[in-house]
Design a protein around this motif. Structure first.
Motif, PDB file in Angstrom:
ATOM      1  N   GLY A  41       0.800  -1.222   0.000  1.00 27.55           N
ATOM      2  CA  GLY A  41       0.000   0.000   0.000  1.00 27.55           C
ATOM      3  C   GLY A  41       0.829   1.266   0.000  1.00 27.55           C
ATOM      4  O   GLY A  41       0.319   2.355  -0.243  1.00 27.55           O
ATOM      5  N   LYS A  42       2.132   1.124   0.269  1.00 31.02           N
ATOM      6  CA  LYS A  42       3.033   2.279   0.272  1.00 31.02           C
ATOM      7  C   LYS A  42       4.019   2.137  -0.886  1.00 31.02           C
ATOM      8  O   LYS A  42       4.308   1.035  -1.337  1.00 31.02           O
ATOM      9  CB  LYS A  42       3.793   2.373   1.595  1.00 31.02           C
ATOM     10  N   ILE A  43       4.549   3.258  -1.336  1.00 33.74           N
ATOM     11  CA  ILE A  43       5.524   3.235  -2.428  1.00 33.74           C
ATOM     12  C   ILE A  43       6.914   2.942  -1.858  1.00 33.74           C
ATOM     13  O   ILE A  43       7.323   3.560  -0.871  1.00 33.74           O
ATOM     14  CB  ILE A  43       5.509   4.577  -3.201  1.00 33.74           C
ATOM     15  N   ALA A  44       7.600   1.963  -2.456  1.00 37.50           N
ATOM     16  CA  ALA A  44       8.954   1.615  -2.015  1.00 37.50           C
ATOM     17  C   ALA A  44       9.896   2.766  -2.358  1.00 37.50           C
ATOM     18  O   ALA A  44      10.059   3.110  -3.523  1.00 37.50           O
ATOM     19  CB  ALA A  44       9.406   0.329  -2.693  1.00 37.50           C
ATOM     20  N   LYS A  45      10.489   3.368  -1.340  1.00 39.14           N
ATOM     21  CA  LYS A  45      11.353   4.545  -1.531  1.00 39.14           C
ATOM     22  C   LYS A  45      12.837   4.227  -1.401  1.00 39.14           C
ATOM     23  O   LYS A  45      13.680   5.077  -1.632  1.00 39.14           O
ATOM     24  CB  LYS A  45      11.003   5.619  -0.488  1.00 39.14           C
ATOM     25  N   HIS A  46      13.161   2.991  -0.965  1.00 40.31           N
ATOM     26  CA  HIS A  46      14.559   2.601  -0.761  1.00 40.31           C
ATOM     27  C   HIS A  46      14.818   1.208  -1.321  1.00 40.31           C
ATOM     28  O   HIS A  46      13.926   0.359  -1.336  1.00 40.31           O
ATOM     29  CB  HIS A  46      14.914   2.591   0.730  1.00 40.31           C
ATOM     30  N   VAL A  78      17.318  -6.195  -1.726  1.00 39.66           N
ATOM     31  CA  VAL A  78      15.918  -6.390  -1.374  1.00 39.66           C
ATOM     32  C   VAL A  78      15.144  -5.121  -1.715  1.00 39.66           C
ATOM     33  O   VAL A  78      15.553  -4.016  -1.353  1.00 39.66           O
ATOM     34  CB  VAL A  78      15.762  -6.798   0.122  1.00 39.66           C
ATOM     35  N   VAL A  79      14.045  -5.295  -2.479  1.00 38.53           N
ATOM     36  CA  VAL A  79      13.226  -4.153  -2.889  1.00 38.53           C
ATOM     37  C   VAL A  79      11.989  -4.699  -3.611  1.00 38.53           C
ATOM     38  O   VAL A  79      12.029  -5.794  -4.178  1.00 38.53           O
ATOM     39  CB  VAL A  79      14.010  -3.202  -3.835  1.00 38.53           C
ATOM     40  N   ASP A  80      10.896  -3.963  -3.565  1.00 39.59           N
ATOM     41  CA  ASP A  80       9.788  -4.235  -4.482  1.00 39.59           C
ATOM     42  C   ASP A  80      10.128  -3.413  -5.714  1.00 39.59           C
ATOM     43  O   ASP A  80       9.879  -2.209  -5.760  1.00 39.59           O
ATOM     44  CB  ASP A  80       8.446  -3.812  -3.871  1.00 39.59           C
ATOM     45  N   LEU A  81      10.721  -4.067  -6.702  1.00 39.08           N
ATOM     46  CA  LEU A  81      11.276  -3.375  -7.864  1.00 39.08           C
ATOM     47  C   LEU A  81      10.223  -2.595  -8.643  1.00 39.08           C
ATOM     48  O   LEU A  81      10.474  -1.467  -9.074  1.00 39.08           O
ATOM     49  CB  LEU A  81      11.981  -4.388  -8.775  1.00 39.08           C
ATOM     50  N   GLU A  82       9.042  -3.175  -8.801  1.00 40.36           N
ATOM     51  CA  GLU A  82       7.986  -2.500  -9.558  1.00 40.36           C
ATOM     52  C   GLU A  82       7.562  -1.208  -8.866  1.00 40.36           C
ATOM     53  O   GLU A  82       7.434  -0.160  -9.492  1.00 40.36           O
ATOM     54  CB  GLU A  82       6.786  -3.437  -9.740  1.00 40.36           C
ATOM     55  N   SER A  83       7.377  -1.273  -7.558  1.00 34.54           N
ATOM     56  CA  SER A  83       6.993  -0.086  -6.792  1.00 34.54           C
ATOM     57  C   SER A  83       8.108   0.955  -6.810  1.00 34.54           C
ATOM     58  O   SER A  83       7.861   2.147  -7.022  1.00 34.54           O
ATOM     59  CB  SER A  83       6.669  -0.494  -5.343  1.00 34.54           C
ATOM     60  N   PHE A  84       9.349   0.505  -6.619  1.00 28.19           N
ATOM     61  CA  PHE A  84      10.515   1.386  -6.573  1.00 28.19           C
ATOM     62  C   PHE A  84      10.734   2.084  -7.914  1.00 28.19           C
ATOM     63  O   PHE A  84      10.956   3.286  -7.975  1.00 28.19           O
ATOM     64  CB  PHE A  84      11.749   0.555  -6.194  1.00 28.19           C
ATOM     65  N   ASN A  85      10.653   1.312  -9.003  1.00 28.55           N
ATOM     66  CA  ASN A  85      10.927   1.872 -10.336  1.00 28.55           C
ATOM     67  C   ASN A  85       9.797   2.736 -10.881  1.00 28.55           C
ATOM     68  O   ASN A  85      10.047   3.701 -11.599  1.00 28.55           O
ATOM     69  CB  ASN A  85      11.218   0.749 -11.343  1.00 28.55           C
ATOM     70  N   HIS A  86       8.553   2.381 -10.568  1.00 32.77           N
ATOM     71  CA  HIS A  86       7.412   3.055 -11.190  1.00 32.77           C
ATOM     72  C   HIS A  86       6.614   3.948 -10.246  1.00 32.77           C
ATOM     73  O   HIS A  86       5.621   4.550 -10.657  1.00 32.77           O
ATOM     74  CB  HIS A  86       6.486   2.022 -11.840  1.00 32.77           C
ATOM     75  N   GLY A  87       7.029   3.994  -8.975  1.00 35.31           N
ATOM     76  CA  GLY A  87       6.349   4.871  -8.020  1.00 35.31           C
ATOM     77  C   GLY A  87       4.899   4.487  -7.768  1.00 35.31           C
ATOM     78  O   GLY A  87       4.045   5.342  -7.541  1.00 35.31           O
ATOM     79  N   SER A 125      21.335  -3.944 -14.155  1.00 30.58           N
ATOM     80  CA  SER A 125      20.622  -4.878 -15.037  1.00 30.58           C
ATOM     81  C   SER A 125      21.141  -6.301 -14.845  1.00 30.58           C
ATOM     82  O   SER A 125      20.363  -7.256 -14.750  1.00 30.58           O
ATOM     83  CB  SER A 125      20.779  -4.434 -16.492  1.00 30.58           C
ATOM     84  N   LYS A 126      22.462  -6.457 -14.770  1.00 28.74           N
ATOM     85  CA  LYS A 126      23.061  -7.779 -14.557  1.00 28.74           C
ATOM     86  C   LYS A 126      22.675  -8.341 -13.189  1.00 28.74           C
ATOM     87  O   LYS A 126      22.404  -9.536 -13.060  1.00 28.74           O
ATOM     88  CB  LYS A 126      24.587  -7.707 -14.688  1.00 28.74           C
ATOM     89  N   VAL A 127      22.665  -7.482 -12.155  1.00 22.39           N
ATOM     90  CA  VAL A 127      22.259  -7.898 -10.808  1.00 22.39           C
ATOM     91  C   VAL A 127      20.805  -8.381 -10.843  1.00 22.39           C
ATOM     92  O   VAL A 127      20.468  -9.434 -10.289  1.00 22.39           O
ATOM     93  CB  VAL A 127      22.409  -6.739  -9.789  1.00 22.39           C
ATOM     94  N   THR A 128      19.947  -7.620 -11.522  1.00 26.28           N
ATOM     95  CA  THR A 128      18.521  -7.956 -11.604  1.00 26.28           C
ATOM     96  C   THR A 128      18.316  -9.292 -12.314  1.00 26.28           C
ATOM     97  O   THR A 128      17.548 -10.139 -11.841  1.00 26.28           O
ATOM     98  CB  THR A 128      17.747  -6.834 -12.334  1.00 26.28           C
ATOM     99  N   ILE A 129      19.018  -9.501 -13.413  1.00 24.88           N
ATOM    100  CA  ILE A 129      18.892 -10.761 -14.161  1.00 24.88           C
ATOM    101  C   ILE A 129      19.346 -11.931 -13.298  1.00 24.88           C
ATOM    102  O   ILE A 129      18.667 -12.966 -13.239  1.00 24.88           O
ATOM    103  CB  ILE A 129      19.683 -10.696 -15.487  1.00 24.88           C
ATOM    104  N   LYS A 130      20.478 -11.788 -12.608  1.00 23.23           N
ATOM    105  CA  LYS A 130      20.965 -12.871 -11.747  1.00 23.23           C
ATOM    106  C   LYS A 130      19.939 -13.175 -10.654  1.00 23.23           C
ATOM    107  O   LYS A 130      19.645 -14.337 -10.373  1.00 23.23           O
ATOM    108  CB  LYS A 130      22.306 -12.500 -11.117  1.00 23.23           C
TER     109      LYS A 130
END
Length: 195
Positions: A41-46, A78-87, A125-130
């Motif tokens: 419910g909150k936007i991932a800021k970190h 560790v992150v919710d990548l979708e929330s972090f990248n797209h706000g 990008s390489k970190v994300t793919i791994k």
């Protein structure tokens, strides 16, 4: 801080000036057991890099039950990548299973590194793919196996988590009840004694 730099250097080259900039933009954070790194419910800021401890990624299903999707331990982001990248508001919770130490980058500082360090996006990008490939290799064996096999696979693939994560969370991750997991563990111990 050195753990983060060593990890990033596995995926690309960084000169000393770039390393110093990353260190200046990052900050260390202690997260006590049970605390949330980010909430649904909150936007991932970190974005965090785990230097000590275990976190779990979980969500609530339509019955209101907490489901553990996976665990994140040392030397992983560790992150919710979708929330972090797209706000956008997160659909998941990221909670400390043990006392944790993380190196964090705010979204603002992360973007600044992206604009300043030429190869930053390639490295990330390489970190994300791994990370995604690691996750697929863990999730795929769970799809068509019985509970005992899933637990044995968990022990084989994540031996360092078995004694650090409460059984109730491991059971949720494996898609079984804590009672079933206790029974499976007991049967495995009896089998090993009988050998």
């Amino acid at each position: 801080m050195e753990d983060l730099i060593s990890y990033l250097l596995q995926f690309g080259h960084l000169n000393q000036q770039q390393i110093d900039l990353i260190k200046a933009k990052a900050s260390e954070r202690n997260l006590p057991k049970g605390s949330y790194f980010s909430e649904a419910g909150k936007i991932a800021k970190h974005i965090g890099f785990v230097t000590e401890g275990v976190l779990m990624i979980c969500y609530y299903n339509n019955k209101g039950e907490e489901i553990v999707h996976h665990f994140v331990d040392e030397n992983h982001f560790v992150v919710d990548l979708e929330s972090f990248n797209h706000g956008i508001p997160s659909m998941i919770y990221i909670q400390a299973v043990t006392d944790c130490k993380l190196i964090t980058l705010s979204q603002e500082n992360f973007q600044e590194l992206s604009k300043t360090i030429i190869d930053w996006d390639k490295i990330i990008s390489k970190v994300t793919i791994k990370t995604l490939l690691d996750k697929v290799n863990v999730v795929q064996p769970k799809l068509n196996t019985d509970a005992k096999t899933r637990y044995l696979d968990f022990l084989k693939n994540s031996p360092n988590l078995a004694n650090r994560v409460p059984l109730v969370y491991i059971a949720s991750y494996l898609g079984i009840t804590a009672t079933s997991l206790s029974r499976i563990r007991k049967n495995i111990r009896q089998f090993q004694k009988g050998k």
